[in-house]
Design a protein around this motif. Structure first.
Motif, PDB file in Angstrom:
ATOM      1  N   THR B  56      -7.350 -32.320  45.318  1.00 18.04           N
ATOM      2  CA  THR B  56      -6.479 -33.272  45.685  1.00 18.04           C
ATOM      3  C   THR B  56      -5.243 -32.933  46.323  1.00 18.04           C
ATOM      4  OG1 THR B  56      -5.894 -33.458  43.487  1.00 18.04           O
ATOM      5  CG2 THR B  56      -7.637 -34.980  44.152  1.00 18.04           C
ATOM      6  N   THR B  70      -7.513 -43.870  52.540  1.00 19.08           N
ATOM      7  CA  THR B  70      -6.319 -44.204  51.519  1.00 19.08           C
ATOM      8  C   THR B  70      -6.303 -43.276  50.406  1.00 19.08           C
ATOM      9  OG1 THR B  70      -7.930 -45.683  50.069  1.00 19.08           O
ATOM     10  CG2 THR B  70      -7.048 -46.795  51.663  1.00 19.08           C
ATOM     11  N   GLU B  72      -6.016 -43.733  47.485  1.00 17.60           N
ATOM     12  CA  GLU B  72      -6.950 -43.969  46.444  1.00 17.60           C
ATOM     13  C   GLU B  72      -8.328 -43.591  46.569  1.00 17.60           C
ATOM     14  OE1 GLU B  72      -5.977 -48.133  45.556  1.00 17.60           O
ATOM     15  OE2 GLU B  72      -6.796 -48.102  43.459  1.00 17.60           O
ATOM     16  N   ALA B  73      -8.752 -43.833  47.743  1.00 17.66           N
ATOM     17  CA  ALA B  73     -10.317 -43.531  47.666  1.00 17.66           C
ATOM     18  C   ALA B  73     -10.511 -41.801  47.979  1.00 17.66           C
ATOM     19  CB  ALA B  73     -10.822 -44.023  49.172  1.00 17.66           C
ATOM     20  N   LEU B  75      -8.358 -39.662  46.381  1.00 18.71           N
ATOM     21  CA  LEU B  75      -8.360 -39.048  44.952  1.00 18.71           C
ATOM     22  C   LEU B  75      -9.380 -39.534  44.002  1.00 18.71           C
ATOM     23  CD1 LEU B  75      -4.367 -39.865  44.049  1.00 18.71           C
ATOM     24  CD2 LEU B  75      -5.602 -37.973  44.607  1.00 18.71           C
ATOM     25  N   ALA B  76     -10.115 -40.763  44.209  1.00 21.76           N
ATOM     26  CA  ALA B  76     -10.933 -41.178  43.484  1.00 21.76           C
ATOM     27  C   ALA B  76     -12.193 -40.220  43.452  1.00 21.76           C
ATOM     28  CB  ALA B  76     -11.236 -42.894  43.485  1.00 21.76           C
ATOM     29  N   GLU B 120       2.678 -42.945  43.857  1.00 25.69           N
ATOM     30  CA  GLU B 120       1.236 -43.426  44.307  1.00 25.69           C
ATOM     31  C   GLU B 120       0.227 -42.547  43.692  1.00 25.69           C
ATOM     32  OE1 GLU B 120       0.216 -43.639  48.286  1.00 25.69           O
ATOM     33  OE2 GLU B 120      -1.246 -44.942  47.966  1.00 25.69           O
ATOM     34  N   ARG B 123      -0.043 -42.410  39.627  1.00 21.48           N
ATOM     35  CA  ARG B 123      -0.719 -43.617  39.183  1.00 21.48           C
ATOM     36  C   ARG B 123      -2.224 -43.436  39.407  1.00 21.48           C
ATOM     37  NH1 ARG B 123       3.929 -46.463  41.306  1.00 21.48           N
ATOM     38  NH2 ARG B 123       2.839 -46.627  43.280  1.00 21.48           N
ATOM     39  N   VAL B 124      -2.514 -43.497  40.684  1.00 25.95           N
ATOM     40  CA  VAL B 124      -3.895 -43.511  40.934  1.00 25.95           C
ATOM     41  C   VAL B 124      -4.799 -42.010  40.183  1.00 25.95           C
ATOM     42  CG1 VAL B 124      -5.710 -43.143  42.734  1.00 25.95           C
ATOM     43  CG2 VAL B 124      -3.728 -44.439  43.358  1.00 25.95           C
ATOM     44  N   ALA B 127      -5.116 -43.221  36.730  1.00 26.05           N
ATOM     45  CA  ALA B 127      -6.079 -44.367  36.543  1.00 26.05           C
ATOM     46  C   ALA B 127      -7.496 -43.542  36.902  1.00 26.05           C
ATOM     47  CB  ALA B 127      -5.843 -45.328  37.495  1.00 26.05           C
ATOM     48  N   CYS B 128      -7.574 -42.631  37.551  1.00 26.90           N
ATOM     49  CA  CYS B 128      -9.013 -41.906  37.905  1.00 26.90           C
ATOM     50  C   CYS B 128      -9.458 -40.948  36.881  1.00 26.90           C
ATOM     51  CB  CYS B 128      -8.960 -41.308  39.330  1.00 26.90           C
ATOM     52  SG  CYS B 128      -9.169 -42.635  40.520  1.00 26.90           S
TER      53      CYS B 128
END
Lengths: 221, 778
Positions: B56, B70, B72-73, B75-76, B120, B123-124, B127-128
């Motif tokens: 990442t 994004t 989010e995508a 990192l997830a 950002e 946080r992500v 959460a992941c």
């Protein structure tokens, strides 16, 4: 090849300052000497380069650099992609002089331009010598903004060289390199001697150290 | 002994070996080929890695901007691959690298933008399912600070930081090992260290130094030697890598891994190393710092007091007019005079102190490298200053009032600052040394209870004026002595106050300073521009053995003749016009002072200074002089104007101005030399220039034009790519309905081009901008 910076050429600095033969009073001479010393002391020249494959005048890893470069690279099977910078301390020195004395700032800016040119010229010179041993020849050095070489490709050039990680050189969204006194360029590697543009020795950054000139010759034949 | 905690090796070079094309983003490759990433992670875990770095590193909003993906995508997907590989065998770190753009002041990325980008990711990342966050390969301490604060304020993840250094012990941006360690120790990160850029052998001395400044766990994750410049390949093999890495565990370094060019074999080789030694209970070095300069608390360190509006009319005017240049000049002046730390105080009625504190801290940091002392009684302004500060600062001040301690100490702790404690409480300044000593103790106890170490509590025993309370000088000295000897604390004193109201103030000030230093004062707050004061400090350092071999003393005084210098004749036969033409600042100032004896300020400006500048401008246009001479003349005239401004400010009069002009280098462009030349020349024609700086957002120009009711706007852009933002700025000004004229200049502009983007005037050079100003404003 390490980045090298040698004594700056006063004529080149004057050229950047728009000098057209006006008499230079002794106070200004002194000021210029002081500025040259300050900039030279603050410079931390660094460079990074890679040899990349060329096909039909395009870099394999980085196509779309314009027709002018394509014409230059046409006879080449390889090219060197390079980036050089004087480092951030020069930038701070320029900022500081912008506050204390704008005349110093203007002169130091010209000194820094001459300095980064000097670093690139040394690199080019060393590279030329190295390639000569392989029986190869270099084309002219060509940078984004020359001819139709798009400035917009600056970011991709630096990414390919990993320049941020290797020499601390970054590019803004508007394609401005930071530290500002930095250069990226492409030089083709050809098997035959290439036509080179004449630069005028008096204002060349290599003037004081040029081995060709000492022999009464020039680099551009 | 401490068990080794093994990290993983390189991801990037492993991905390249698995087919990642040159120039493609590893994080996107990982989304398309999660099985490749997962397999690499597994190889590392099988080799012994107990913390793996997810793929990442560059998955930030800035780098992903034009990719269509994004944060989010990306990192997830990559964290999921890491989690699958890790199971319960290893912890997964959210791996975060530099944003990829240089931050202010050199670059255009602001602290708040950097903070938002990191917030950002963190946080992500949490959460992941990340177990911790590692900020690695960092080179800019300011960016690290934004990252650490973002992680602290947006997650509960443990925070690790490693930076990349060159052999000389500095990062590309000039951050030193000591500054990194002191700043991050203060910010309370969970582990720190060095990664990338060098091989193990070259990192060893850097880690040794880091260990002198922090007792937090240390991380080493070097490259496999140094890269071949032409190919980028690394040449060290795993056994040699492990052989060199064996030097770290005996130093107590127990978190080890590999960076560029290392493979699972390298990690396997590390697994064979013995356990790490315990770090000794040695006394850590302490000090305050900017990113590039450490001021260690181990001798007399001068705190410059000049950035402060109290009792200074000219400084107050600069704050009201937001003349940051004036303040930056005060910073440079004190740095050149030998200050070790700069006090920053911007408190003035009618000024938003927090906002101004941020602006001034950033401005000062752009031109000097000294550490700062944030001087305010307002907790919000203190926090604003600490946040903007690049490095580790001092807070000036708290006192022994419980309310003050409660409000300010938590902020000091959060940002890892040192703090000045004034020996005063709600009932005022105690009259005896003993009572002040008691208050000092109370302050230390309160600081310790907040987790602030006593080495960071700097006690100010307060200087009172002897012309009012003569007997208090001795009480202050006694209190300093007690605090220094009995509490072992560093002492601060605002020294100059001692001589207020007396003639020949330096005599008293210097004598008091000497006595106080002998009793334990090591952080005098003084005016470093006063030669007698700095001479005294240099002499004291020589006498106290701090200046080993008297080297600094000799360097300062050797070659100085004690014979009085002949005062330069005030211009001799020279006229002010000649002085300006020659670019002589001092002579111009002296001659201006002479003229003011029989002329008014306005007469001097209009009849002498400006006509002289006109002559210079004409010579420049005719090619009789060239650019540096034009600016030298402008600078000389500036010396005359400064004198006039000072006289008017002292009289409390309105500043002389022929009208206001707004200047800005447009959004996206950072080339400001042309704009700065124009500023100097316009100022010397008596115009008040509001300089918005460089990379100025369109809306900022519009807002400032309206707020200050400015009728002439000057915009500068150097690049073809940024002339577009010039066009947008002009359009926005027109749209706002604010009546104003716009002049533009810059390398790629022409008169036609200027007309096409909607400008009223094209200015070829600084002289042309004066002609426009005269036409528009008179």
């Amino acid at each position: 090849m390490e980045a090298r910076l040698t004594e700056l050429n006063r004529n080149e600095i004057l050229l950047y300052l728009g000098h057209r033969g006006q008499a230079i009073p002794p106070e200004l001479e002194e000021q210029m000497e002081r500025c040259i010393r300050t900039v030279t002391a603050a410079a931390r020249p660094r460079l990074v380069y890679r040899r990349l494959a060329v096909r039909d005048g395009e870099l394999d890893a980085l196509p779309g650099l314009g027709n002018d470069l394509r014409a230059i690279l046409r006879p080449c099977r390889e090219a060197v992609l390079m980036a050089a910078t004087l480092g951030p301390l020069v930038e701070q020195v320029l900022m500081r002089s912008g506050v204390t004395d704008m005349a110093d700032a203007v002169i130091m800016d010209a000194c820094a331009s001459a300095a980064i040119e000097n670093v690139c010229d040394h690199f080019e010179f060393d590279l030329r010598a190295e390639l000569k041993r392989e029986g190869c020849f270099l084309t002219d050095r060509f940078s984004p903004g020359y001819g139709d070489f798009p400035l917009e490709r600056q970011n991709a050039l630096c990414d390919t060289l990993n320049a941020a990680r290797r020499i601390g050189l970054t590019v803004t969204e508007n394609h401005i390199m930071i530290p500002r006194k930095s250069v990226t360029a492409v030089l083709g590697i050809a098997e035959n001697p290439q036509p080179l543009r004449a630069r005028g020795c008096a204002v060349c950054s290599m003037f004081l150290n040029c081995p060709y000139r000492k022999e009464g010759e020039t680099c551009h034949g | 002994m401490a068990e080794l905690l093994l990290l993983d090796g390189a991801m990037g070079t492993m991905l390249q070996a698995a087919g990642l094309p040159l120039g493609e983003r590893p994080e996107l490759f990982g989304m398309e080929h999660p099985e490749v990433v997962e397999a690499i992670h597994r190889q590392y875990i099988d080799a012994g890695s107990r913390v793996i770095y997810a793929n990442t590193f560059g998955a930030n909003a800035h780098k992903l901007r034009d990719t269509g993906f994004t944060v989010e995508a990306v990192l997830a997907a990559n964290l999921a691959a890491a989690r699958r590989a890790a199971g319960d065998r290893a912890k997964v770190a959210l791996d975060v690298g530099p944003i990829g753009e240089l931050m202010e002041p050199l670059g255009t990325l602001s602290f708040d933008e950097a903070y938002a980008i990191y917030a950002e990711m963190v946080r992500v990342g949490q959460a992941c399912g990340a177990d911790l966050v590692i900020f690695e390969t960092m080179t800019d301490l300011y960016e690290v600070k934004a990252a650490v604060l973002a992680a602290r304020e947006n997650s509960t993840l443990p925070i690790w930081v490693t930076m990349s250094f060159e052999k000389g012990g500095r990062t590309f941006t000039g951050t030193t090992v000591a500054s990194m360690a002191a700043t991050l120790d203060g910010l309370g990160v969970d582990a720190m260290g060095v990664n990338c850029s060098l091989g193990p052998e070259e990192i060893l001395p850097l880690i040794r130094e880091m260990g002198e400044w922090t007792d937090r766990p240390l991380i080493v994750k070097p490259n496999a030697g140094l890269p071949d410049p032409a190919t980028g390949a690394y040449d060290m093999d795993a056994p040699e890598f492990a052989r060199q890495m064996a030097d770290f565990p005996p130093l107590g370094v127990h978190i080890l891994g590999g960076c560029c060019g290392t493979t699972p074999d390298f990690i396997r080789a590390l697994a064979a190393l013995p356990e790490a030694a315990q770090r000794g209970e040695k006394r850590l070095r302490r000090g305050v710092c900017s990113a590039s300069q450490m001021t260690e608390f181990n001798g007399v360190r001068v705190i410059g007091e000049r950035i402060n509006p109290t009792g200074k009319k000219r400084f107050q005017q600069a704050l009201r007019e937001r003349d940051l240049n004036y303040i930056m000049e005060r910073a440079i002046e004190q740095a050149d005079a030998g200050a070790d730390i700069l006090d920053i105080n911007v408190g003035l009625p009618g000024i938003d102190e927090s906002e101004m504190m941020t602006a001034v801290v950033k401005a000062v940091q752009s031109v000097v490298s000294l550490p700062l002392q944030i001087d305010s009684s307002d907790p919000a302004a203190i926090e604003a200053g600490l946040r903007a500060c690049n490095g580790r600062a001092i807070v000036n001040s708290v006192n022994a009032e419980p309310d003050k301690l409660r409000a300010i100490l938590p902020i000091v702790k959060k940002y890892g600052a040192a703090v000045v404690g004034l020996t005063i409480d709600q009932s005022g300044i105690p009259q005896t040394a003993g009572a002040r000593f008691e208050l000092a103790k109370q302050i230390v106890v309160a600081a310790l209870s907040q987790g602030i170490p006593k080495e960071d509590v700097l006690i100010d025993c307060l200087t009172l004026t002897i012309s009012a309370q003569q007997e208090q000088a001795l009480e202050t000295l006694r209190a300093v002595d007690m605090v220094h000897r009995e509490l072992g604390l560093h002492c601060v004193l605002g020294v100059s106050n001692i001589s207020f109201g007396l003639p020949e103030r330096d005599q008293i000030t210097v004598s008091f300073l000497t006595q106080a230093m002998a009793r334990g004062l090591d952080l005098p707050i003084v005016n470093p521009n006063t030669k007698a004061i700095m001479d005294t400090v240099f002499a004291y350092r020589a006498l106290s053995c701090e200046d080993v071999g008297c080297e600094a003393y000799i360097a300062r005084f050797a070659g100085q003749s004690s014979a009085p210098q002949t005062a330069p004749q005030a211009g001799g036969e020279m006229t002010v016009e000649q002085a300006i033409l020659k670019g002589l600042k001092q002579e111009t100032a002296d001659l201006t002072a002479g003229l003011l004896e029989h002329m008014t300020e306005l007469e001097v400006i209009n009849q002498r200074l400006i006509p002289a500048l006109d002559v210079v401008g004409e010579k420049y246009e005719k090619g009789q002089i060239f650019l540096p001479q034009l600016i030298n003349s402008a600078n000389a005239a500036c010396a005359g104007f400064d004198l006039i401004k000072l006289r008017i400010a002292q009289r409390g009069g309105e500043s002389v101005s022929k009208g206001k002009i707004l200047l800005a280098t447009v959004e996206g462009d950072i080339h400001d030399i042309g704009k700065n030349i124009v500023r100097v020349v316009l100022e010397n024609y008596g115009y008040q220039v509001i300089d918005l700086g460089r990379d100025v957002p369109v809306q900022t120009v519009v807002d400032a034009a309206i707020a200050e009711d400015v009728r002439l706007i000057g915009l500068s852009a150097l690049m073809t790519t940024t002339v577009e933002s010039m066009r947008r700025t002009i359009a926005a000004l027109r749209e706002s309905g604010h009546p104003c004229k716009v002049m533009v200049g810059g390398a790629v502009l022409t008169a036609d081009y200027a007309a096409e983007i909607g400008a009223d005037y094209y200015t070829r050079d600084a002289k042309a901008s004066v002609d426009v100003a005269k036409a528009v404003l008179g």
